[in-house]
Every structure is written in structure tokens, then in C-alpha cells.
Write a protein that holds these residues in place. Structure first.
Motif, mmCIF file in Angstrom:
data_model
loop_
_atom_site.group_PDB
_atom_site.id
_atom_site.type_symbol
_atom_site.label_atom_id
_atom_site.label_comp_id
_atom_site.label_asym_id
_atom_site.label_seq_id
_atom_site.Cartn_x
_atom_site.Cartn_y
_atom_site.Cartn_z
ATOM 1 N N ALA A 239 0.820 -1.213 0.000
ATOM 2 C CA ALA A 239 0.000 0.000 0.000
ATOM 3 C C ALA A 239 0.859 1.270 0.000
ATOM 4 O O ALA A 239 0.508 2.261 -0.651
ATOM 5 N N LEU A 240 1.961 1.241 0.714
ATOM 6 C CA LEU A 240 2.859 2.403 0.724
ATOM 7 C C LEU A 240 3.327 2.736 -0.683
ATOM 8 O O LEU A 240 3.352 3.901 -1.089
ATOM 9 N N GLU A 241 3.710 1.713 -1.432
ATOM 10 C CA GLU A 241 4.205 1.917 -2.797
ATOM 11 C C GLU A 241 3.069 2.275 -3.754
ATOM 12 O O GLU A 241 3.170 3.229 -4.536
ATOM 13 N N LYS A 242 1.988 1.537 -3.676
ATOM 14 C CA LYS A 242 0.890 1.712 -4.624
ATOM 15 C C LYS A 242 0.221 3.070 -4.496
ATOM 16 O O LYS A 242 -0.148 3.681 -5.519
ATOM 17 N N ASN A 243 0.064 3.570 -3.277
ATOM 18 C CA ASN A 243 -0.759 4.760 -3.052
ATOM 19 C C ASN A 243 0.035 6.042 -2.823
ATOM 20 O O ASN A 243 -0.504 7.049 -2.399
ATOM 21 N N GLY A 244 1.339 5.994 -3.115
ATOM 22 C CA GLY A 244 2.110 7.224 -3.218
ATOM 23 C C GLY A 244 2.636 7.822 -1.933
ATOM 24 O O GLY A 244 2.854 9.032 -1.861
ATOM 25 N N TYR A 245 2.877 6.990 -0.917
ATOM 26 C CA TYR A 245 3.336 7.516 0.371
ATOM 27 C C TYR A 245 4.845 7.738 0.435
ATOM 28 O O TYR A 245 5.339 8.370 1.375
ATOM 29 N N LEU A 246 5.590 7.229 -0.543
ATOM 30 C CA LEU A 246 7.045 7.219 -0.436
ATOM 31 C C LEU A 246 7.678 8.254 -1.345
ATOM 32 O O LEU A 246 7.384 8.326 -2.545
ATOM 33 N N ALA A 247 8.575 9.042 -0.781
ATOM 34 C CA ALA A 247 9.378 9.969 -1.572
ATOM 35 C C ALA A 247 10.279 9.176 -2.513
ATOM 36 O O ALA A 247 10.524 7.973 -2.292
ATOM 37 N N PRO A 248 10.799 9.798 -3.574
ATOM 38 C CA PRO A 248 11.592 9.061 -4.564
ATOM 39 C C PRO A 248 12.746 8.251 -3.981
ATOM 40 O O PRO A 248 13.032 7.157 -4.452
ATOM 41 N N LYS A 249 13.422 8.762 -2.974
ATOM 42 C CA LYS A 249 14.549 8.056 -2.361
ATOM 43 C C LYS A 249 14.240 7.700 -0.905
ATOM 44 O O LYS A 249 15.120 7.748 -0.034
ATOM 45 N N ALA A 250 13.013 7.312 -0.659
ATOM 46 C CA ALA A 250 12.587 6.994 0.708
ATOM 47 C C ALA A 250 13.371 5.821 1.281
ATOM 48 O O ALA A 250 13.786 4.907 0.559
ATOM 49 N N LEU A 251 13.541 5.851 2.598
ATOM 50 C CA LEU A 251 14.127 4.743 3.341
ATOM 51 C C LEU A 251 13.011 4.061 4.129
ATOM 52 O O LEU A 251 12.218 4.741 4.797
ATOM 53 N N ILE A 252 12.955 2.743 4.051
ATOM 54 C CA ILE A 252 11.891 1.986 4.714
ATOM 55 C C ILE A 252 12.522 0.982 5.666
ATOM 56 O O ILE A 252 13.326 0.137 5.254
ATOM 57 N N TYR A 253 12.138 1.091 6.940
ATOM 58 C CA TYR A 253 12.623 0.172 7.976
ATOM 59 C C TYR A 253 11.543 -0.844 8.278
ATOM 60 O O TYR A 253 10.388 -0.485 8.540
ATOM 61 N N ILE A 254 11.912 -2.142 8.256
ATOM 62 C CA ILE A 254 10.980 -3.224 8.575
ATOM 63 C C ILE A 254 11.540 -4.034 9.727
ATOM 64 O O ILE A 254 12.691 -4.491 9.671
ATOM 65 N N GLU A 255 10.728 -4.204 10.772
ATOM 66 C CA GLU A 255 11.085 -5.080 11.889
ATOM 67 C C GLU A 255 10.040 -6.192 11.948
ATOM 68 O O GLU A 255 8.847 -5.923 12.052
ATOM 69 N N ARG A 256 10.504 -7.444 11.902
ATOM 70 C CA ARG A 256 9.564 -8.560 11.752
ATOM 71 C C ARG A 256 10.107 -9.808 12.443
ATOM 72 O O ARG A 256 11.280 -9.862 12.831
ATOM 73 N N GLU A 257 9.248 -10.801 12.576
ATOM 74 C CA GLU A 257 9.674 -12.069 13.133
ATOM 75 C C GLU A 257 10.561 -12.800 12.128
ATOM 76 O O GLU A 257 10.365 -12.692 10.911
#
Length: 202
Positions: free
Chosen positions: A152-170
Motif C-alpha cells: 500500500a505504501l508503494e501503490k498509493n504514493g506515500y514514499l518519496a523518490p529516495k525513501a528509506l523503509i525500515y521493517i522489523e519482523r519475526e
């Protein structure tokens, strides 16, 4: 143990905390403790992990527009603000937890952050009104939230062109299908927790 339990004592087990606090580890509020609620699924990022993450982000966090997708304790958003992020939006669906986040913002006299009380995936299904430079994705484990959040972040335009995305998961979550234009920059695993930093290519 008493009810006012320090979160650090819970870091190894990652179990839900009692009403306790998080500690900001650097920046203008270094050492400041903020109260958090005891809620199922609330799993604050440990001090050690935060230190690693913000070392990764040290050249990018100042003046960044940040989105904390599953805010919970607010640990990541407050750390970003302490390190002079331009703005932070905190998404949190639990009413009591959201109110605690607002109280903590008020106690710090923050005027460049806001809490939106909403289910994060519902929020991200809307077309973005602004773009974010840094996005934190640290949802409750075993709920299947990482994949739809990233899409959804990618599809709906939430990310700036050079955005950094942090994921914390199991650790067990190994079959993620992330957008093809996300480049893995950093990765680390500690116990049962895995975390990654991605760069969004244009």
C-alpha cells in the motif's frame, strides 16, 4: 516485580510489558523516559536495535518527514523527533495507546508530530496526501501486516523518490514479496527478530 517495570528488563523475552516506559537513547531528549501502556501485541523496539537503526539513519534523519505505520509505544517516532526529524505522523488504532502517545507528545512540547487514531492498513489504502522520506514498519508479530503495508505504501504514493523503509519482523517471516524498486541496504537478526533497511529507487 513492581508495576512500574523498566522495558529493558523485557528486551530479551519481547513479551508484552506492564505499564512502564521507553527511554530515548540520543538527541535532544536523550535519557528521557516516556510512559507506555500494557497492551497485547505492544512490542517496543529494544534500545540495542534502536541504536543500530539510527546509526544506519544518522545521515538521513535530520529534517526527514517520517511515518510510523504501527506506532504502539512510539519508540521509533520519538527517537526520530529527538534527532531533529522535520515531522512525524504516528498511526495507532488502539484508543488508549493513541491517547498515551498524544500525552507524551504534549509532555515533550512537540508541535511537529501528530497521532492519527486509525487502523494503519485502512489509512494506507487512501491515496497519499504527502510523501515521506523515512517510514517505520514494526507491526505486531504473526498478524500478516507487513506485506499489505509495504504494498500500500508503494501503490498509493506515500514514499518519496529516495525513501528509506525500515521493517522489523519475526524471523519466520521469510516469504515477503516487496516492491521490485526497493533495494536492501542493511539487515540484521537478533534472536527471533529480523530487521532491514530498504532504499526506494525511483
Amino acid at each position: 516485580m513492581g508495576r512500574n517495570l523498566h522495558i529493558k528488563s523485557q528486551e530479551k523475552s519481547k513479551k508484552p510489558i506492564k505499564n512502564g516506559f521507553i527511554r530515548l537513547i540520543s538527541g535532544k531528549w536523550r535519557g528521557k523516559k516516556l510512559p507506555v501502556k500494557d497492551k497485547e501485541g505492544l512490542r517496543p523496539t529494544t534500545d540495542r536495535t534502536k541504536e543500530t537503526l539510527f546509526n544506519w539513519l544518522m545521515h538521513d534523519i535530520r529534517d526527514a518527514n517520517c511515518l510510523d505505520c504501527f506506532s504502539g509505544s512510539g519508540s521509533l517516532a520519538f527517537e526520530a523527533l529527538s534527532r531533529f526529524a522535520k515531522q512525524a505522523i504516528l498511526l495507532e488504532r488502539d484508543k488508549q495507546v493513541a491517547q498515551q502517545l498524544r500525552n507524551n507528545l504534549k509532555s515533550l512540547d512537540v508541535d511537529n508530530a501528530s497521532v492519527i487514531e486509525i487502523d494503519s492498513l485502512n489509512y494506507l489504502q487512501q491515496i497519499a496526501g504527502e510523501q515521506f522520506d523515512i517510514v517505520f514498519i514494526d507491526p505486531p508479530f504473526s498478524k500478516g501486516l507487513v506485506q499489505p503495508c509495504c504494498s500500500a505504501l508503494e501503490k498509493n504514493g506515500y514514499l518519496a523518490p529516495k525513501a528509506l523503509i525500515y521493517i522489523e519482523r519475526e524471523v519466520q517471516l521469510s516469504d515477503l514479496e516487496l516492491p521490485i524498486n526497493w533495494q536492501l541496504l542493511k539487515e540484521k537478526t537478533t534472536g527471533q527478530v529480523s530487521y532491514q533497511l530498504y532504499l526506494r529507487d525511483e
